[in-house]
Design a protein around this motif. Structure first.
Motif, short mmCIF file in Angstrom:
data_model
loop_
_atom_site.label_atom_id
_atom_site.label_comp_id
_atom_site.label_asym_id
_atom_site.label_seq_id
_atom_site.Cartn_x
_atom_site.Cartn_y
_atom_site.Cartn_z
N UNK A 9 0.80 -1.30 0.07
CA UNK A 9 -0.03 -0.13 -0.01
C UNK A 9 0.78 1.20 -0.02
N UNK A 10 0.32 2.56 -0.39
CA UNK A 10 1.12 3.55 -0.42
C UNK A 10 1.21 4.29 0.98
N UNK A 11 2.19 4.61 1.33
CA UNK A 11 2.47 5.46 2.70
C UNK A 11 3.23 6.64 2.62
N UNK A 12 3.03 7.86 2.52
CA UNK A 12 3.40 9.05 2.60
C UNK A 12 4.64 8.89 3.86
N UNK A 13 5.78 9.21 3.71
CA UNK A 13 6.75 9.14 4.92
C UNK A 13 6.33 9.92 6.07
N UNK A 14 5.67 11.13 5.83
CA UNK A 14 5.48 12.13 6.93
C UNK A 14 4.16 11.35 7.86
N UNK A 301 1.25 -1.61 10.20
CA UNK A 301 2.35 -2.38 9.87
C UNK A 301 3.13 -1.85 8.52
N UNK A 302 4.12 -2.25 8.12
CA UNK A 302 4.88 -1.95 6.97
C UNK A 302 4.26 -2.58 5.78
N UNK A 303 4.24 -1.92 4.75
CA UNK A 303 3.67 -2.47 3.44
C UNK A 303 4.63 -3.87 3.17
N UNK A 304 3.93 -4.80 2.62
CA UNK A 304 4.44 -6.11 2.30
C UNK A 304 5.39 -6.76 3.23
N UNK A 305 4.63 -6.58 4.78
CA UNK A 305 5.52 -7.23 5.77
C UNK A 305 4.65 -8.31 6.21
#
Length: 349
Positions: A9-14, A301-305
């Protein structure tokens, strides 16, 4: 074949939380019905409204050790960073560690920490380039570690942690983790007391979280991914509380993916739980049939984790990815110091 990219999924760093909130229980809480996919937005302390008398919360009471040590190589003075991964039960003062830079840590190399207060000798090189080292010191190892070591924060946290205790749960007891069971960071002693007063039982298990928790899945077909193994303890008392809850029709609600993996590792096919100690490398992904756990309190949680995969196994991949998409839109805070999600069967209007 189960494709890794199905869990992206897309997660903006901020949105990656860098600092813990001053009040643990004031983080946000997304409540997700695992059957319908419906959700609502709350504050974490509202979790009590979703717990019923007769339910049981399963907490992981592991304690993070200050496992990151900065030392220098004897003879050359070159800087070396050592991260303690797991203690070798069979050999005194011997640990499996991660060393940076590895090329300076050949077998026989000696590393000094805190002007020689602690000295390590490299004994062997094992899987993934990890080292086996043996420590020499005077006094009590844990006290020296508390003095010299730093909390091993996850790689996505770039801020320095002002207060070591904020990367511990309020109920952390048994030392041994290289990372915190972060779903538990939202609980305060007051909230836990109120939950118990409502008639919810609390079972404590221990799983020492390894850094493999953050290890990315590198295979396209997730079924080829191999989980690291972690040490767990389920006491007779915890087993009795969980089994009693099941027998009486209450729900078993795990706080965090680590508690989930502990209970599902030991559970019998009928959902009962024995008292047991051992190592687990259980990997839970969609298609898995949960034996004991009914609901889950967890972070984002982190994408693809592997953690997103576990959550998807309980609530359905589409429901989870939709919830994550909304969490991004609503600017929830992600990862270890971020907000929480309650995956439940409570009715949501």
């Amino acid at each position: 074949m189960m494709d890794l990219h199905d869990f992206d999924y897309d997660l903006p760093e901020e949105l990656i939380a860098q600092d813990p909130l001053s009040d643990r229980s004031s983080s946000r809480l997304m409540v997700l019905n695992k059957n319908t996919g419906k959700l609502e937005h709350k504050i974490f302390r509202d979790i009590i409204d979703y717990l019923n008398p007769g339910d049981c919360l399963v907490l992981n009471d592991t304690k993070v050790i200050p496992a990151r040590l900065y030392g220098e190589k004897e003879g050359t003075g070159a800087g070396i960073e050592v991260l303690l991964l797991k203690r070798k039960e069979d050999l005194k003062d011997t640990w499996e560690v991660l060393v940076k830079p590895g090329k300076k840590a050949k077998v026989g190399a000696r590393i000094s920490f805190g002007d020689g207060k602690l000295v390590a000798e490299v004994k062997d090189i094992v899987d993934d380039g990890n080292r086996i080292i043996q420590f020499e010191y005077d006094g009590i190892f844990e006290e020296i570690l508390d003095d010299l070591g730093q909390m091993p924060l996850p790689p996505y946290i770039t801020h320095k942690l002002e207060d070591k205790d904020r990367y511990q749960t309020v109920y952390a007891t048994h030392k041994g983790s290289a990372a915190a069971p972060t779903a538990g960071l939202h609980f305060t002693n007051e909230l836990l007391k109120a939950i118990e007063e409502k008639g919810v039982k609390i079972a404590r298990v221990t799983l020492h979280v390894g850094l493999g928790t953050f290890r990315p899945v590198k295979v396209e077909n997730i079924l080829d991914h191999h989980m690291h193994s972690e040490f767990y303890m389920v006491s007779q008392e915890a087993a009795d509380i969980i089994n009693e809850t099941k027998k009486n029709g209450g729900r078993v609600i795990s706080v965090g993916t680590t508690s989930t993996r502990t209970i599902e590792s030991v559970a019998n096919e009928d959902g009962t739980v024995p008292a047991k100690t051992g190592w687990t490398d259980i990997f839970i992904y969609p298609g898995y049939k949960f034996k004991t756990i009914d609901c889950l309190i967890t972070n984002f949680h982190l994408p693809e984790s592997t953690l997103v995969m576990l959550v998807s196994a309980l609530a359905g991949r589409e429901n989870v990815l939709n919830a994550y998409k909304i969490a991004v839109e609503e600017k929830y805070r992600f990862f270890s110091f971020g907000d929480a999600m309650f995956i439940t069967d409570n009715e949501i209007q």
